[in-house]
Design a protein around this motif. Structure first.
Motif, PDB file in Angstrom:
ATOM      1  N   ARG A   1      11.621   2.195   4.923  1.00  0.00           N
ATOM      2  CA  ARG A   1      11.380   2.721   3.576  1.00  0.00           C
ATOM      3  C   ARG A   1      10.635   1.705   2.705  1.00  0.00           C
ATOM      4  NH1 ARG A   1      16.703   4.878   4.152  1.00  0.00           N
ATOM      5  NH2 ARG A   1      17.566   3.115   2.986  1.00  0.00           N
ATOM      6  N   LYS A   2      11.073   0.437   2.796  1.00  0.00           N
ATOM      7  CA  LYS A   2      10.375  -0.598   2.043  1.00  0.00           C
ATOM      8  C   LYS A   2       8.922  -0.725   2.490  1.00  0.00           C
ATOM      9  CE  LYS A   2      14.343  -3.474   0.808  1.00  0.00           C
ATOM     10  NZ  LYS A   2      14.968  -4.814   0.929  1.00  0.00           N
ATOM     11  N   ASN A   3       8.711  -0.630   3.795  1.00  0.00           N
ATOM     12  CA  ASN A   3       7.337  -0.705   4.297  1.00  0.00           C
ATOM     13  C   ASN A   3       6.484   0.449   3.770  1.00  0.00           C
ATOM     14  OD1 ASN A   3       7.919  -3.009   5.724  1.00  0.00           O
ATOM     15  ND2 ASN A   3       8.348  -1.936   7.635  1.00  0.00           N
ATOM     16  N   LYS A   4       7.084   1.649   3.726  1.00  0.00           N
ATOM     17  CA  LYS A   4       6.342   2.787   3.199  1.00  0.00           C
ATOM     18  C   LYS A   4       5.997   2.581   1.724  1.00  0.00           C
ATOM     19  CE  LYS A   4       8.204   6.237   6.403  1.00  0.00           C
ATOM     20  NZ  LYS A   4       9.035   7.464   6.531  1.00  0.00           N
ATOM     21  N   LEU A   5       6.988   2.076   0.943  1.00  0.00           N
ATOM     22  CA  LEU A   5       6.726   1.826  -0.472  1.00  0.00           C
ATOM     23  C   LEU A   5       5.631   0.770  -0.660  1.00  0.00           C
ATOM     24  CD1 LEU A   5      10.370   1.820  -1.899  1.00  0.00           C
ATOM     25  CD2 LEU A   5       8.652   3.604  -2.171  1.00  0.00           C
ATOM     26  N   ILE A   6       5.756  -0.301   0.130  1.00  0.00           N
ATOM     27  CA  ILE A   6       4.762  -1.370   0.003  1.00  0.00           C
ATOM     28  C   ILE A   6       3.381  -0.888   0.413  1.00  0.00           C
ATOM     29  CG2 ILE A   6       4.084  -3.621   0.917  1.00  0.00           C
ATOM     30  CD1 ILE A   6       7.064  -4.313   1.080  1.00  0.00           C
ATOM     31  N   ARG A   7       3.322  -0.089   1.491  1.00  0.00           N
ATOM     32  CA  ARG A   7       2.034   0.433   1.926  1.00  0.00           C
ATOM     33  C   ARG A   7       1.443   1.378   0.876  1.00  0.00           C
ATOM     34  NH1 ARG A   7       0.677  -0.101   7.318  1.00  0.00           N
ATOM     35  NH2 ARG A   7      -0.512   1.836   7.254  1.00  0.00           N
ATOM     36  N   ALA A   8       2.330   2.182   0.250  1.00  0.00           N
ATOM     37  CA  ALA A   8       1.834   3.074  -0.801  1.00  0.00           C
ATOM     38  C   ALA A   8       1.309   2.268  -1.992  1.00  0.00           C
ATOM     39  CB  ALA A   8       2.956   4.010  -1.247  1.00  0.00           C
ATOM     40  N   GLU A   9       2.069   1.225  -2.382  1.00  0.00           N
ATOM     41  CA  GLU A   9       1.609   0.388  -3.487  1.00  0.00           C
ATOM     42  C   GLU A   9       0.307  -0.331  -3.141  1.00  0.00           C
ATOM     43  OE1 GLU A   9       4.744  -2.217  -4.485  1.00  0.00           O
ATOM     44  OE2 GLU A   9       6.030  -0.640  -5.325  1.00  0.00           O
ATOM     45  N   LEU A  10       0.209  -0.812  -1.906  1.00  0.00           N
ATOM     46  CA  LEU A  10      -1.024  -1.484  -1.493  1.00  0.00           C
ATOM     47  C   LEU A  10      -2.208  -0.521  -1.481  1.00  0.00           C
ATOM     48  CD1 LEU A  10       0.250  -3.782   1.395  1.00  0.00           C
ATOM     49  CD2 LEU A  10      -0.473  -4.478  -0.882  1.00  0.00           C
ATOM     50  N   SER A  11      -1.955   0.715  -1.035  1.00  0.00           N
ATOM     51  CA  SER A  11      -3.043   1.697  -1.048  1.00  0.00           C
ATOM     52  C   SER A  11      -3.474   2.019  -2.485  1.00  0.00           C
ATOM     53  CB  SER A  11      -2.605   2.968  -0.328  1.00  0.00           C
ATOM     54  OG  SER A  11      -1.493   3.554  -0.981  1.00  0.00           O
ATOM     55  N   GLU A  12      -2.471   2.142  -3.400  1.00  0.00           N
ATOM     56  CA  GLU A  12      -2.821   2.375  -4.804  1.00  0.00           C
ATOM     57  C   GLU A  12      -3.594   1.194  -5.384  1.00  0.00           C
ATOM     58  OE1 GLU A  12       0.747   3.218  -6.874  1.00  0.00           O
ATOM     59  OE2 GLU A  12       1.108   5.147  -5.864  1.00  0.00           O
ATOM     60  N   LEU A  13      -3.121  -0.037  -5.030  1.00  0.00           N
ATOM     61  CA  LEU A  13      -3.829  -1.218  -5.509  1.00  0.00           C
ATOM     62  C   LEU A  13      -5.254  -1.282  -4.971  1.00  0.00           C
ATOM     63  CD1 LEU A  13      -3.749  -3.882  -7.057  1.00  0.00           C
ATOM     64  CD2 LEU A  13      -2.790  -4.961  -4.999  1.00  0.00           C
ATOM     65  N   GLU A  14      -5.397  -0.920  -3.691  1.00  0.00           N
ATOM     66  CA  GLU A  14      -6.745  -0.903  -3.114  1.00  0.00           C
ATOM     67  C   GLU A  14      -7.634   0.125  -3.791  1.00  0.00           C
ATOM     68  OE1 GLU A  14      -8.866  -0.389   1.279  1.00  0.00           O
ATOM     69  OE2 GLU A  14      -6.720  -0.009   1.005  1.00  0.00           O
ATOM     70  N   GLU A  15      -7.067   1.317  -4.070  1.00  0.00           N
ATOM     71  CA  GLU A  15      -7.834   2.344  -4.758  1.00  0.00           C
ATOM     72  C   GLU A  15      -8.220   1.888  -6.162  1.00  0.00           C
ATOM     73  OE1 GLU A  15      -9.787   5.951  -5.278  1.00  0.00           O
ATOM     74  OE2 GLU A  15      -8.957   5.014  -3.464  1.00  0.00           O
ATOM     75  N   LEU A  16      -7.254   1.214  -6.851  1.00  0.00           N
ATOM     76  CA  LEU A  16      -7.548   0.709  -8.190  1.00  0.00           C
ATOM     77  C   LEU A  16      -8.631  -0.364  -8.162  1.00  0.00           C
ATOM     78  CD1 LEU A  16      -6.782   0.767 -11.182  1.00  0.00           C
ATOM     79  CD2 LEU A  16      -5.017  -0.934 -10.695  1.00  0.00           C
ATOM     80  N   GLN A  17      -8.540  -1.273  -7.174  1.00  0.00           N
ATOM     81  CA  GLN A  17      -9.575  -2.299  -7.048  1.00  0.00           C
ATOM     82  C   GLN A  17     -10.928  -1.693  -6.705  1.00  0.00           C
ATOM     83  OE1 GLN A  17      -8.140  -5.103  -4.176  1.00  0.00           O
ATOM     84  NE2 GLN A  17      -6.625  -6.025  -5.563  1.00  0.00           N
ATOM     85  N   ARG A  18     -10.911  -0.669  -5.877  1.00  0.00           N
ATOM     86  CA  ARG A  18     -12.175   0.001  -5.553  1.00  0.00           C
ATOM     87  C   ARG A  18     -12.778   0.648  -6.790  1.00  0.00           C
ATOM     88  NH1 ARG A  18     -13.990   4.835  -4.535  1.00  0.00           N
ATOM     89  NH2 ARG A  18     -11.929   5.772  -4.814  1.00  0.00           N
ATOM     90  N   ARG A  19     -11.920   1.272  -7.607  1.00  0.00           N
ATOM     91  CA  ARG A  19     -12.414   1.870  -8.847  1.00  0.00           C
ATOM     92  C   ARG A  19     -12.948   0.796  -9.797  1.00  0.00           C
ATOM     93  NH1 ARG A  19      -7.688   6.341 -10.306  1.00  0.00           N
ATOM     94  NH2 ARG A  19      -8.041   7.686  -8.489  1.00  0.00           N
ATOM     95  N   GLN A  20     -12.236  -0.346  -9.842  1.00  0.00           N
ATOM     96  CA  GLN A  20     -12.719  -1.441 -10.670  1.00  0.00           C
ATOM     97  C   GLN A  20     -14.095  -1.925 -10.210  1.00  0.00           C
ATOM     98  OE1 GLN A  20      -9.787  -4.512 -10.720  1.00  0.00           O
ATOM     99  NE2 GLN A  20      -8.354  -3.382 -12.028  1.00  0.00           N
TER     100      GLN A  20
END
Length: 299
Positions: free
Chosen positions: A127-146
């Motif tokens: 579960r922690k891995n899923k949360l971290i992966r989701a947060e990392l994907s959101e962070l990657e999407e945010l960085q890509r948008r930036q």
């Protein structure tokens, strides 16, 4: 009668003459015959002794053969017994090792490494891995948008800079510009950009040159507005509020109550042990508070 006497007398006379000769000859032959007899006797006795010794030798061979066969069979039986004993001991050791393996595996799975605790630990980790992966994907999407925003801003800045430099090529009522060809159905995008940009007179710096901003350098929000002729966009906030963790006050209270629980877990069952110790500490504090209230009421 006379003839008979004559013959007897002749025989006696011949006898008296031949007797010493024959006696002498017999004496001479007696020693030779004695030697021959001795030699025959010695040979015969030697044959007897050899035959007896041969008989003893054959008997000794038979006795030795029987004894050696007996000792060899006894030694072979002893070797067979030793080999059978070693084979049984190896079999018993193998069975003992197998029993020990089964028992140790059962004991470790039952008491040392609990299967259900390990399963719960793996579920929490997943579960922690899923949360971290989701947060990392959101962070990657945010960085890509930036990055996309920065590219767009950079491109717009370069276009505005070029428009400021080429503002003298704007079309007028009397004469069309370079980017507004009469053979085009619609004006060029540079022409549209020149129409949107307002003319700004050039400013001279210390060197006497026109102060034109460099389109390749990114515009930082901390830089003063006077250095940029166009307005800057607000910074993009990349921080995200963490809602999956506990409050700071609760963490601080746990560190005060149980400082030894703040260490990193050394195994997957450390979380359960820490939870049990925290519950025990809370129950002890609760009983202590109740006992203190009772004492105050009695007083």
């Amino acid at each position: 009668m006379s003839k008979l006497l004559q013959r007897v007398s002749d025989g006696a006379r011949n006898f008296r003459q031949e007797f010493p000769l024959r006696q002498k000859q017999a004496d001479e032959n007696r020693q030779t015959e004695n030697q021959a007899a001795i030699r025959i006797q010695s040979w015969f006795r030697a044959c007897k002794v050899q035959a007896y010794l041969r008989h003893l030798h054959q008997n000794a061979i038979i006795i030795q053969r029987l004894w050696r066969g007996f000792t060899a069979r006894a030694r072979f039986r002893q070797m067979v017994k030793a080999a059978y004993f070693i084979m049984k001991m190896n079999f018993y050791e193998a069975m003992a090792i197998r029993i020990q393996q089964r028992w140790r595996g059962f004991y470790v799975r039952k008491y040392v490494h609990n299967f259900y605790a390990r399963q719960r630990h793996l579920q929490v980790v997943s579960r922690k891995n899923k949360l971290i992966r989701a947060e990392l994907s959101e962070l990657e999407e945010l960085q890509r948008r930036q990055r996309d925003c920065l590219e767009v801003i950079k491109q717009q800045t370069a276009n505005a800079h070029r428009a400021h430099r080429l503002h003298h090529l704007l079309s007028t009522k009397h004469r069309p510009g370079v980017f507004n060809s009469p053979f085009r159905q619609a004006p060029h995008e540079t022409e549209l950009l020149l129409r949107q940009v307002k003319y700004q007179p050039p400013t001279r710096g210390r060197t006497g040159l026109v102060a034109i901003p460099d389109p390749t350098t990114p515009v930082s929000p901390e830089s003063p507005r006077s250095s940029s002729p166009w307005p800057t966009l607000p910074p993009i906030v990349s921080r995200k509020q963490q809602v999956v963790f506990r409050q700071p006050g609760e963490v601080w209270q746990q560190c005060v109550d149980c400082p030894h629980l703040t260490c990193l877990p050394s195994s997957y069952s450390h979380l359960e042990e820490a939870t049990r110790q925290l519950q025990l500490h809370r129950s002890v504090n609760l009983h202590g508070d109740k006992l203190l209230e009772r004492n105050t009421v009695r007083q």
